[in-house]
Every structure is written in C-alpha cells, then in structure tokens.
Design an enzyme around this catalytic site. Structure first.
Site, mmCIF file in Angstrom:
data_model
loop_
_atom_site.group_PDB
_atom_site.id
_atom_site.type_symbol
_atom_site.label_atom_id
_atom_site.label_comp_id
_atom_site.label_asym_id
_atom_site.label_seq_id
_atom_site.Cartn_x
_atom_site.Cartn_y
_atom_site.Cartn_z
ATOM 1 N N LYS A 1 67.405 -11.095 59.434
ATOM 2 C CA LYS A 1 67.501 -12.363 60.163
ATOM 3 C C LYS A 1 68.255 -12.204 61.478
ATOM 4 C CE LYS A 1 66.397 -15.234 56.325
ATOM 5 N NZ LYS A 1 66.293 -14.365 55.148
HETATM 6 C C1 PLP Z 1 65.260 -14.333 54.307
HETATM 7 C C2 PLP Z 1 65.057 -13.072 53.565
HETATM 8 C C3 PLP Z 1 63.810 -12.745 53.007
HETATM 9 C C4 PLP Z 1 62.635 -13.704 53.064
HETATM 10 O O1 PLP Z 1 62.102 -13.816 54.358
HETATM 11 P P1 PLP Z 1 61.143 -15.045 54.741
HETATM 12 O O2 PLP Z 1 60.925 -14.924 56.201
HETATM 13 O O3 PLP Z 1 61.879 -16.291 54.359
HETATM 14 O O4 PLP Z 1 59.886 -14.871 53.961
HETATM 15 C C5 PLP Z 1 63.667 -11.512 52.392
HETATM 16 N N1 PLP Z 1 64.698 -10.649 52.309
HETATM 17 C C6 PLP Z 1 65.906 -10.926 52.810
HETATM 18 C C7 PLP Z 1 67.007 -9.941 52.657
HETATM 19 C C8 PLP Z 1 66.129 -12.136 53.472
HETATM 20 O O5 PLP Z 1 67.337 -12.401 53.978
#
Ligand code: PLP
Length: 462
Positions: free
Chosen positions: A111
């Site tokens: 993120k």
């Molecule tokens: C947010 C997250 C996901 C999921 O990603 P999306 O874009 O919501 O599908 C998977 N793995 C980790 C470690 C995350 O922080």
C-alpha cells in the site's frame, strides 16, 4: 483526461478533484473516460528509474492538471522513501516462478507504493488550492499505517482511520497507534472490516456531514491508488522481458484491478490468478458466476479478510458496457438480497480466460511459507503465501507448466511474525527504522459500531 462515476449520475471531473473526492457523489467510483495507451519508447523503459517510469506511465491519467515536471518530482519524492533502489524488485524463486516484492516502503506493505504518492499529491494540490481536508477511511490493517505515513507531514490534512478491534496484527496496529502527529487518529471499532467500511460509506453518503467536514478518502476506492499500482505491472514485465500471468492476493480487488487496467493499456499479461483466503467470495464468483456474501472469518492473512470487494464495482461497470444505471441497480440489489448474478455471455466476454479464482486456507498458507523457506531460505508473509499457493494451484489447470507466473509479494514477513514463526520456526526481523516499534507508546480511541458516535468523533477532530 476526465473521470466518470460507475453509477452514472455524478458530474464528470478532472484528476485533482478525483484525488480529493475519493467516492463520487452518487455513491459510485471514478474511472477515466477512456483507457489510454502508454506512448513511450523501449530505450526509455530500460534506462528509467522506477519513479521516472511511474511518471510517464501515469501521465495520461493526470492529463494537464499538474505540470509534467512537477508530477515527475512528486514521483521521485514518493519513491525516495523506499529501501530498495528498484522500488519493486522482481525475484525468481524457482524456474518460471517469481515474486514481485512490493513491501520495501516505510510501512512494509504494498500500500505504500500508492499512498506515498497520494500523500505527496494531497500536499501539493491542497497547498495550491489553499484548502484543508479530513480524510476518513477503513483499514483491514495495512492501509491505516500506510495512509498515516503518507500524510503525517501534510499541513492541510487530518486523517481518521477505522480498524476492526482485535482483528489486525500487533505490528499493524502499532504502525497506526504509535504515530504522535496530531493530525492522525486511529479508531478501534467494535466490529469487522466490512462494518468499518460501511461506516465510512455512510459518512460519505451523508452529504451534509460530508460537506461540513470536507471529507476525503484514500481507501482503495480512491482512483489515484489504483492508478499508482498500474505502474509495477509494467515495470515487472519490462524486467522479465516476456509476458506473464500475475497472481494477486486479493481483498478489496484494487491491486488486481490495477493489473487489469495495465492489460487494457497494452501490458502483455496472460491472465490473473485472483487469490483469496477462506473469505473466498471472489473465488466462488469465478466458479459459479454468482456473487454471494458470507460472514467474514478471521485468518492468518487479515488484510484479505473481506467479503465485499469494493473495487470490483469498477470491473462490473466495464462488464455492463459502462452503463452506470445498470451497475447501480445491480449493486443496490446485491445490498438487499446478498446476491449478484452475471449472465453467461458477459461472463464469457470479460472473465473467462482472464481471471481464475483460487482459495488458500490457513493450513495451505503455512505449508506454502514452510515450503518456500525450505526450498530457498526466504521468509514470506502469509498474504504472499496465499498468492503463491493460488499461483501453484493454477499451473497445470489454467496455464501450462512453463508459464511465467509472477506472484505479488504484498507484505514484509516481519509484519506477521506469529504466522512466520508458526510456519518456519524463524522470527523475521523488523527493518531498522521500525526496530523499537513494539516498545513505543500507543494512542488509541475505541468506539462502538455506530454511525453517530463515529461522526461525532470525526467532527471533533476536524
Ligand atoms: C491490502 C492488502 C491486500 C489486498 O489488496 P486489495 O487491493 O485490497 O485486493 C493483500 N495483501 C496485503 C498485505 C494487503 O495489505
């Protein structure tokens, strides 16, 4: 470039307004009017840094709203916070099997790739406009810390993040609660992630409250996050020098949607494995063409403990030939009946051969982590393990044995030390900048799963 809402009735707006608005006024999500083709020469690709590639891939989405040189500098600043010079390195772990490491940012999850840039953009645009906003959001664990880190130094931003009490890891919680910047607020909600997400949506749908508090969103419903994630699909393929399948550990469908957009823009992607944990609404949808919500169950991969994947709406809009009214109706019906069905012809056109859904329970997650450790000596986090397990399940079923497949490694193993220890007996170390995280003092607010209480808190922070 102009943006339209997936529910068809909000006015068209430009990039900077999309950045600040998050959710459209009609409850829909913004998407670009058209999918652009990136227009850059092969030489430039090979020599460019990640930040410069990012600026050029995203340029058509920004349009003329931000000067190209300014935007490039914002990308340079955003990616200078990453600990790896390639930002998103591609690692081969077995023949034709790769991990794309997206966790070298400040809060150790993918993120950061989007939220470091979003923070820089908010600061730039709000300063230009001399405006202030209140960001409200829900986090299943990783968005909260990454959003706080992205905006903590923004002078014109306050931020409130709701997270499900006792359902995020200690490291995830502490990344939010130990930040002492006065403009950031972590709130533990007595409920699930979907409850938190519903509270956020309800605040946005309360127009009076929304305007009075200048609400803004950086959840993965914010277009700019999806846009920033399109970049690494291109850079990974450029590094590989070949086409590939991507396996994406999925929660809100933002990351996999970004890949789908890269494909619309011409990236040579052979398909997507949509990897879920036991919360497998998407896997069941891809198997049955029917979406049915179940209760959320806690797993070892908490950032994917989601049943209603909000970014799926953007794909649904495409599947409806960009008919906003049809999309809105489908989603309202889903809300009331808990069911969404797609016709066989639409399914054949949009899903078959492009997306394959696989699930991976906690036992398989641990087994995959253990196997990778034994084969390579590497520790991987449980979300990455879900992706890798799904990738391996798809080979020989959806794809031939010699298919190159890239699994997105979405978090650093040290973010989930308990699961890593259980699987491998090893304790992953936090990088130096977080070494004292577990002993820093915390600042937490707890609230019931109740809209009025949450609104009162937000208004007080504004
Ligand atoms: C947010 C997250 C996901 C999921 O990603 P999306 O874009 O919501 O599908 C998977 N793995 C980790 C470690 C995350 O922080």
């Amino acid at each position: 470039m102009r943006y339209i809402s997936t529910r068809g009735t909000a006015p068209e707006i430009g990039f900077c307004d999309v950045l600040l608005a998050g959710l459209a006024r009609d409850g829909g999500l913004y998407v670009p009017q058209t999918w652009p083709a990136p227009a850059k020469s092969a030489d430039e690709k090979l020599n460019a840094t990640y930040a410069n590639r990012a600026a050029s891939i995203m340029a058509p989405f920004v349009g003329d709203e931000i000067d190209a040189k300014v935007f490039q500098q914002l990308c340079v600043d955003a990616y200078s916070t990453f600990r790896h010079p390639e930002v998103a390195p591609l690692i081969e772990i077995a023949p034709d099997e790769y991990l794309l490491e997206l966790f070298h940012g400040p809060t150790l999850a993918f993120k950061d790739v989007a939220l470091q840039l979003v923070g820089k953009l908010f600061d730039y645009v709000l300063t230009q406009r001399n405006e202030r906003v209140m960001i409200v959001g829900a986090t299943s664990g990783d968005t909260g810390g990454a959003a706080f880190d992205g905006v903590a130094s923004c002078r014109n931003v306050d931020i409130v993040m709701l997270y499900p009490n006792n359902r995020v890891s200690d490291v995830q919680r502490r990344q939010m609660t130990t930040l002492m910047s006065p403009n950031v607020h972590a709130v533990a909600i007595d409920g699930t992630f979907d409850d938190c997400q519903d509270l956020v949506k309800a605040m946005f749908n309360d127009q009076k409250f929304r305007d009075a508090n200048q609400l803004s969103a950086v959840n993965s419903i914010n277009w700019v996050r999806v846009m920033a994630q399109v970049v690494y699909y291109f850079t990974a393929l450029e590094k590989l020098g070949d086409s590939a399948v991507f396996s994406v550990p999925t929660g809100n469908f933002g990351n996999v949607l970004a890949g789908w957009i890269a494909k619309q823009m011409g990236a040579s992607i052979d398909g997507f494995v949509v990897a879920s944990n036991t919360n497998d609404i998407l896997t069941r949808f891809f198997e049955s063409q029917q979406m049915t919500a179940h209760e959320v169950v806690p797993t070892l991969s908490p950032s994917m403990d989601i049943q209603v994947s909000s970014n799926f709406e953007r794909l649904l809009f495409e599947m409806n030939n960009r008919d906003g009214a049809a999309t809105a109706k489908q989603l309202t019906d889903f809300r009331s009946t808990g069911e969404l069905i797609v016709t066989p012809s639409i399914y054949a056109k949009w899903i078959s051969g492009v997306f394959a859904g696989y699930r991976c329970n906690d036992e398989q997650t641990l087994a995959t982590m253990k196997d990778v450790y034994q084969q390579t000596g590497m520790l991987i986090d449980p979300h990455t393990a879900v992706g890798l397990s799904a990738a391996r399940q798809s080979i020989g079923v959806n794809y031939p044995k010699d298919q190159s497949i890239i699994t997105l490694a979405t978090a650093h193993p040290a973010k989930f030390p308990d699961a890593v220890r259980r699987a491998t007996g090893q304790t992953p170390e936090l990088p130096e900048h977080l070494a004292d995280l577990m002993s820093r003092p915390e600042r937490i607010t707890s609230l019931p799963n109740n809209l009025k209480s949450v609104q009162a808190f937000v208004a007080k922070c504004h």
